[in-house]
Write a protein that holds these residues in place. Structure first.
Motif, PDB file in Angstrom:
ATOM      1  N   ALA A   1       0.804  -1.226   0.000  1.00 45.56           N
ATOM      2  CA  ALA A   1       0.000   0.000   0.000  1.00 45.56           C
ATOM      3  C   ALA A   1       0.833   1.271   0.000  1.00 45.56           C
ATOM      4  CB  ALA A   1      -0.930  -0.001   1.209  1.00 45.56           C
ATOM      5  N   VAL A   2       2.169   1.147  -0.046  1.00 43.82           N
ATOM      6  CA  VAL A   2       3.000   2.355  -0.001  1.00 43.82           C
ATOM      7  C   VAL A   2       3.877   2.485  -1.240  1.00 43.82           C
ATOM      8  CG1 VAL A   2       3.112   2.484   2.502  1.00 43.82           C
ATOM      9  CG2 VAL A   2       4.834   1.172   1.266  1.00 43.82           C
ATOM     10  N   GLY A   3       4.419   3.669  -1.406  1.00 43.12           N
ATOM     11  CA  GLY A   3       5.413   3.921  -2.441  1.00 43.12           C
ATOM     12  C   GLY A   3       6.714   4.343  -1.777  1.00 43.12           C
ATOM     13  N   GLY A   4       7.684   4.699  -2.587  1.00 43.23           N
ATOM     14  CA  GLY A   4       8.929   5.213  -2.054  1.00 43.23           C
ATOM     15  C   GLY A   4       9.950   4.176  -1.652  1.00 43.23           C
TER      16      GLY A   4
ATOM     17  N   TYR B   1       7.602   5.412  10.280  1.00 45.76           N
ATOM     18  CA  TYR B   1       6.422   5.059   9.500  1.00 45.76           C
ATOM     19  C   TYR B   1       5.182   5.299  10.350  1.00 45.76           C
ATOM     20  CZ  TYR B   1       2.593   2.217   7.790  1.00 45.76           C
ATOM     21  OH  TYR B   1       1.347   1.800   7.385  1.00 45.76           O
ATOM     22  N   SER B   2       4.162   5.943   9.771  1.00 45.03           N
ATOM     23  CA  SER B   2       2.912   6.186  10.501  1.00 45.03           C
ATOM     24  C   SER B   2       1.737   5.631   9.713  1.00 45.03           C
ATOM     25  CB  SER B   2       2.712   7.682  10.748  1.00 45.03           C
ATOM     26  OG  SER B   2       2.641   8.389   9.514  1.00 45.03           O
ATOM     27  N   SER B   3       0.786   5.090  10.442  1.00 46.92           N
ATOM     28  CA  SER B   3      -0.432   4.549   9.831  1.00 46.92           C
ATOM     29  C   SER B   3      -1.654   5.131  10.533  1.00 46.92           C
ATOM     30  CB  SER B   3      -0.450   3.022   9.954  1.00 46.92           C
ATOM     31  OG  SER B   3      -1.678   2.485   9.491  1.00 46.92           O
ATOM     32  N   ARG B   4      -2.577   5.673   9.741  1.00 44.95           N
ATOM     33  CA  ARG B   4      -3.806   6.240  10.294  1.00 44.95           C
ATOM     34  C   ARG B   4      -4.993   5.615   9.582  1.00 44.95           C
ATOM     35  NH1 ARG B   4      -6.873  10.717   8.853  1.00 44.95           N
ATOM     36  NH2 ARG B   4      -5.269  11.375   7.365  1.00 44.95           N
ATOM     37  N   LYS B   5      -5.859   4.940  10.355  1.00 43.60           N
ATOM     38  CA  LYS B   5      -7.017   4.259   9.792  1.00 43.60           C
ATOM     39  C   LYS B   5      -8.256   4.550  10.643  1.00 43.60           C
ATOM     40  CE  LYS B   5      -4.249   0.345   8.096  1.00 43.60           C
ATOM     41  NZ  LYS B   5      -4.138  -1.134   8.023  1.00 43.60           N
ATOM     42  N   HIS B   6      -9.411   4.321  10.037  1.00 45.20           N
ATOM     43  CA  HIS B   6     -10.665   4.465  10.776  1.00 45.20           C
ATOM     44  C   HIS B   6     -10.725   3.411  11.877  1.00 45.20           C
ATOM     45  CE1 HIS B   6     -15.013   4.480  11.559  1.00 45.20           C
ATOM     46  NE2 HIS B   6     -15.000   5.706  11.058  1.00 45.20           N
ATOM     47  N   PRO B   7     -11.371   3.718  13.004  1.00 43.47           N
ATOM     48  CA  PRO B   7     -11.449   2.746  14.101  1.00 43.47           C
ATOM     49  C   PRO B   7     -11.965   1.372  13.691  1.00 43.47           C
ATOM     50  CG  PRO B   7     -12.186   4.888  14.866  1.00 43.47           C
ATOM     51  CD  PRO B   7     -11.944   5.033  13.384  1.00 43.47           C
ATOM     52  N   LYS B   8     -12.864   1.312  12.700  1.00 43.88           N
ATOM     53  CA  LYS B   8     -13.393   0.005  12.299  1.00 43.88           C
ATOM     54  C   LYS B   8     -12.312  -0.878  11.704  1.00 43.88           C
ATOM     55  CE  LYS B   8     -15.039   1.460   7.707  1.00 43.88           C
ATOM     56  NZ  LYS B   8     -16.255   1.651   6.844  1.00 43.88           N
ATOM     57  N   ALA B   9     -11.256  -0.273  11.169  1.00 43.19           N
ATOM     58  CA  ALA B   9     -10.154  -1.047  10.607  1.00 43.19           C
ATOM     59  C   ALA B   9      -9.311  -1.702  11.697  1.00 43.19           C
ATOM     60  CB  ALA B   9      -9.267  -0.166   9.736  1.00 43.19           C
ATOM     61  N   TRP B  10      -9.433  -1.193  12.933  1.00 43.14           N
ATOM     62  CA  TRP B  10      -8.647  -1.737  14.049  1.00 43.14           C
ATOM     63  C   TRP B  10      -9.455  -2.711  14.899  1.00 43.14           C
ATOM     64  CZ3 TRP B  10      -3.719  -0.902  13.386  1.00 43.14           C
ATOM     65  CH2 TRP B  10      -3.294   0.265  12.733  1.00 43.14           C
TER      66      TRP B  10
ATOM     67  N   THR C   1       9.954  12.788   2.715  1.00 41.68           N
ATOM     68  CA  THR C   1       8.664  12.665   3.388  1.00 41.68           C
ATOM     69  C   THR C   1       7.633  12.249   2.352  1.00 41.68           C
ATOM     70  OG1 THR C   1       9.204  14.372   5.017  1.00 41.68           O
ATOM     71  CG2 THR C   1       6.872  13.844   4.710  1.00 41.68           C
ATOM     72  N   LEU C   2       6.913  11.205   2.658  1.00 40.27           N
ATOM     73  CA  LEU C   2       5.937  10.656   1.715  1.00 40.27           C
ATOM     74  C   LEU C   2       4.635  10.347   2.444  1.00 40.27           C
ATOM     75  CD1 LEU C   2       5.325   9.397  -1.141  1.00 40.27           C
ATOM     76  CD2 LEU C   2       6.171   7.249  -0.201  1.00 40.27           C
ATOM     77  N   THR C   3       3.519  10.763   1.863  1.00 41.57           N
ATOM     78  CA  THR C   3       2.207  10.460   2.423  1.00 41.57           C
ATOM     79  C   THR C   3       1.312   9.879   1.339  1.00 41.57           C
ATOM     80  OG1 THR C   3       2.370  12.273   4.024  1.00 41.57           O
ATOM     81  CG2 THR C   3       0.174  11.365   3.617  1.00 41.57           C
ATOM     82  N   ILE C   4       0.654   8.771   1.652  1.00 40.62           N
ATOM     83  CA  ILE C   4      -0.285   8.145   0.722  1.00 40.62           C
ATOM     84  C   ILE C   4      -1.611   7.944   1.445  1.00 40.62           C
ATOM     85  CG2 ILE C   4      -0.829   6.088  -0.631  1.00 40.62           C
ATOM     86  CD1 ILE C   4       2.134   5.698  -1.080  1.00 40.62           C
ATOM     87  N   SER C   5      -2.671   8.485   0.879  1.00 44.87           N
ATOM     88  CA  SER C   5      -4.021   8.280   1.415  1.00 44.87           C
ATOM     89  C   SER C   5      -4.768   7.405   0.431  1.00 44.87           C
ATOM     90  CB  SER C   5      -4.734   9.619   1.614  1.00 44.87           C
ATOM     91  OG  SER C   5      -4.058  10.408   2.578  1.00 44.87           O
ATOM     92  N   GLY C   6      -4.947   6.157   0.790  1.00 42.67           N
ATOM     93  CA  GLY C   6      -5.545   5.195  -0.132  1.00 42.67           C
ATOM     94  C   GLY C   6      -6.915   4.727   0.311  1.00 42.67           C
ATOM     95  N   LYS C   7      -7.744   4.383  -0.654  1.00 40.88           N
ATOM     96  CA  LYS C   7      -9.036   3.781  -0.355  1.00 40.88           C
ATOM     97  C   LYS C   7      -8.834   2.324   0.073  1.00 40.88           C
ATOM     98  CE  LYS C   7     -11.642   6.666  -3.622  1.00 40.88           C
ATOM     99  NZ  LYS C   7     -12.557   6.657  -4.803  1.00 40.88           N
ATOM    100  N   THR C   8      -9.804   1.792   0.800  1.00 40.53           N
ATOM    101  CA  THR C   8      -9.714   0.414   1.274  1.00 40.53           C
ATOM    102  C   THR C   8     -10.547  -0.513   0.400  1.00 40.53           C
ATOM    103  OG1 THR C   8     -11.602   0.654   2.777  1.00 40.53           O
ATOM    104  CG2 THR C   8      -9.430   1.226   3.637  1.00 40.53           C
ATOM    105  N   LEU C   9     -10.276  -1.810   0.529  1.00 41.43           N
ATOM    106  CA  LEU C   9     -11.116  -2.794  -0.145  1.00 41.43           C
ATOM    107  C   LEU C   9     -12.513  -2.736   0.462  1.00 41.43           C
ATOM    108  CD1 LEU C   9      -8.779  -5.934  -0.363  1.00 41.43           C
ATOM    109  CD2 LEU C   9      -9.300  -4.257  -2.154  1.00 41.43           C
ATOM    110  N   ALA C  10     -13.518  -2.849  -0.380  1.00 43.09           N
ATOM    111  CA  ALA C  10     -14.902  -2.723   0.086  1.00 43.09           C
ATOM    112  C   ALA C  10     -15.243  -3.765   1.138  1.00 43.09           C
ATOM    113  CB  ALA C  10     -15.850  -2.843  -1.101  1.00 43.09           C
ATOM    114  N   ASP C  11     -14.676  -4.969   1.009  1.00 44.64           N
ATOM    115  CA  ASP C  11     -15.026  -6.046   1.933  1.00 44.64           C
ATOM    116  C   ASP C  11     -13.950  -6.293   2.991  1.00 44.64           C
ATOM    117  OD1 ASP C  11     -13.410  -6.799  -0.123  1.00 44.64           O
ATOM    118  OD2 ASP C  11     -14.493  -8.630  -0.647  1.00 44.64           O
TER     119      ASP C  11
END
Length: 266
Positions: A122-125, A142-151, A230-240
């Motif tokens: 899910a990353v580049g660089g 490295y930092s990861s930020r996700k919605h609570p439901k992902a955790w 410094t690199l930041t990627i904001s990606g969409k998640t798999l629907a399921d």
């Protein structure tokens, strides 16, 4: 190219759909799952068959195996795949944070001459980090930020109240080894970054649950003799599967396609 896939969850099913669109010349012929798995009811790519034992799986004439089944499956099946002489492309990179697992995979690959292939996920660089390592890297965060439901379903549930968060909350700060082993479903990217740069024990990781997040955001900050990136990627998640970025299976497709390309970038 004929490939086999270990596992048939959201990642593997997405991979099959993407291959049909972007690389129809790559044929999925075997999919290894547990006997009695619910995945057995899911449709397969044309010409593919389920296998229920490692022996049955490796009996097929495979050019490449792609692992999409999680840390435990990689630990169990990965060494056998590599010992058979077949290259292995892995999604569950975090399993290599376990030193005995890393050693078993590498020794198996050396024994047969097969390659253990690690995608960017899910990353580049990673190309930048790999080049920078030659000059010398002092720090990588490295930092990861996700919605609570992902955790949900992870140790984060015991560290913060995921159901009632009102602002971004960081619940883990530590090295990549502990991050990958503690959060095996969420921190594979931390492992990839560590392997590409200064290793599991020196790469620092922060994990955050953010109720305002609309996808998964990955950040990399590295400094050293080469300079600073410094690199930041904001990606969409798999629907399921909100734990997994859409880029993860796309990265697997790209890795497979690169093996057949005349001109390879990156």
């Amino acid at each position: 190219m004929k490939i086999g896939i270990i596992g048939y969850g959201a990642m593997a099913q997405s991979l099959c759909r993407l291959l049909a669109v972007h690389a129809p010349q790559i044929q999925v012929v075997k999919v290894l799952i547990r006997s009695g798995s619910k995945a057995q009811t899911k449709p397969l790519s044309l010409g593919a068959e389920f296998a229920f034992t490692t022996e049955q799986f490796l009996a097929a004439d495979l050019d490449m195996v792609v692992e999409c089944a999680g840390h435990a499956a990689l630990k169990q099946v990965g060494p056998d795949v590599l010992k058979s002489g077949v290259d292995l492309l892995i999604a569950s990179v975090g399993a290599m944070a376990d030193a005995p697992t890393e050693q078993a995979l590498i020794e198996s690959a050396l024994q047969s001459g097969a390659k253990l292939r690690i995608p960017a996920g899910a990353v580049g660089g990673l190309d930048v980090l790999g080049a920078a390592k030659l000059a010398g890297i002092d720090t990588v965060i490295y930092s990861s930020r996700k919605h609570p439901k992902a955790w949900r379903g992870t140790p984060a549930e015991k560290l913060v109240d995921l159901e009632h968060l009102t602002k971004p909350t960081t619940f883990f700060v530590g090295d990549a080894r502990h991050a990958a082993m503690t959060f095996p479903q969420n921190a594979n990217v931390a492992a990839v970054v560590a392997l590409a740069s200064i290793g599991f024990d020196r790469t620092q990781v922060t994990l955050t649950a953010d109720p305002s997040a609309t996808g998964n955001t990955h950040g990399i900050h590295a400094k050293g003799n080469f300079g600073e990136v410094t690199l930041t990627i904001s990606g969409k998640t798999l629907a399921d599967n909100p734990k997994t970025s859409m880029l993860a299976p796309l990265s697997l497709v790209r890795s497979l396609m690169n093996l057949e390309q005349t001109v390879v970038v990156g």
